[in-house]
Design a protein around this motif. Structure first.
Motif, mmCIF file in Angstrom:
data_model
loop_
_atom_site.group_PDB
_atom_site.id
_atom_site.type_symbol
_atom_site.label_atom_id
_atom_site.label_comp_id
_atom_site.label_asym_id
_atom_site.label_seq_id
_atom_site.Cartn_x
_atom_site.Cartn_y
_atom_site.Cartn_z
ATOM 1 N N GLU A 123 44.429 45.424 36.508
ATOM 2 C CA GLU A 123 45.643 45.307 37.312
ATOM 3 C C GLU A 123 45.495 44.400 38.529
ATOM 4 O OE1 GLU A 123 47.062 49.219 38.285
ATOM 5 O OE2 GLU A 123 46.997 49.858 36.190
ATOM 6 N N ALA A 158 41.506 35.260 40.641
ATOM 7 C CA ALA A 158 41.719 34.009 39.906
ATOM 8 C C ALA A 158 40.984 32.856 40.586
ATOM 9 C CB ALA A 158 43.212 33.705 39.814
ATOM 10 N N THR A 159 40.278 32.099 39.782
ATOM 11 C CA THR A 159 39.529 30.958 40.325
ATOM 12 C C THR A 159 40.239 29.635 40.068
ATOM 13 O OG1 THR A 159 38.252 30.804 38.277
ATOM 14 C CG2 THR A 159 37.306 32.100 40.080
ATOM 15 N N ASP A 160 41.317 29.654 39.331
ATOM 16 C CA ASP A 160 42.076 28.443 39.019
ATOM 17 C C ASP A 160 43.057 28.164 40.161
ATOM 18 O OD1 ASP A 160 43.187 26.259 37.792
ATOM 19 O OD2 ASP A 160 44.501 27.456 36.497
ATOM 20 N N ASP A 202 43.270 41.609 38.510
ATOM 21 C CA ASP A 202 42.591 40.385 38.101
ATOM 22 C C ASP A 202 43.190 39.134 38.749
ATOM 23 O OD1 ASP A 202 40.980 41.969 36.563
ATOM 24 O OD2 ASP A 202 41.698 41.212 34.633
ATOM 25 N N HIS A 203 44.477 39.160 39.010
ATOM 26 C CA HIS A 203 45.113 37.980 39.619
ATOM 27 C C HIS A 203 44.576 37.690 41.022
ATOM 28 C CE1 HIS A 203 47.531 41.378 40.966
ATOM 29 N NE2 HIS A 203 47.950 40.629 41.961
ATOM 30 N N PHE A 204 44.004 38.674 41.687
ATOM 31 C CA PHE A 204 43.410 38.439 43.000
ATOM 32 C C PHE A 204 42.099 37.673 42.898
ATOM 33 C CE2 PHE A 204 45.924 42.298 44.083
ATOM 34 C CZ PHE A 204 46.724 41.710 45.049
#
Length: 75
Positions: free
Chosen positions: A65, A71-73, A67-69
């Motif tokens: 939940e 993000a390396t892109d 994972d978007h925090f």
């Protein structure tokens, strides 16, 4: 900010092979169903939550939940 009992056992949330002081988060479970959190670089600043909320958070981490925090892109 919370006052933490002196007898807490702090566990560092860091990779097993991590060297140096961090920055890392440390966690301790205390009396009254409280969970204490602090940063290794500022151990006098402590925040608390409940065991129930901590368990809900960790289940969310495992479920992806947040994972978007991580993000390396960028761009």
């Amino acid at each position: 900010m919370a006052d933490a009992p002196d007898d807490l056992t702090w566990t560092r949330a860091a990779p097993e092979d991590a060297q140096g002081p961090g920055p890392w988060i440390e966690i301790a479970f205390g009396p009254g169903e409280l969970v204490y959190l602090r940063e290794t670089g500022d151990p006098s600043t402590v925040v608390t939550t409940t065991v129930e909320k901590w368990e809900a958070f960790t289940k969310g981490v495992v479920a992806g939940e947040f994972d978007h925090f991580a993000a390396t892109d960028v761009g």
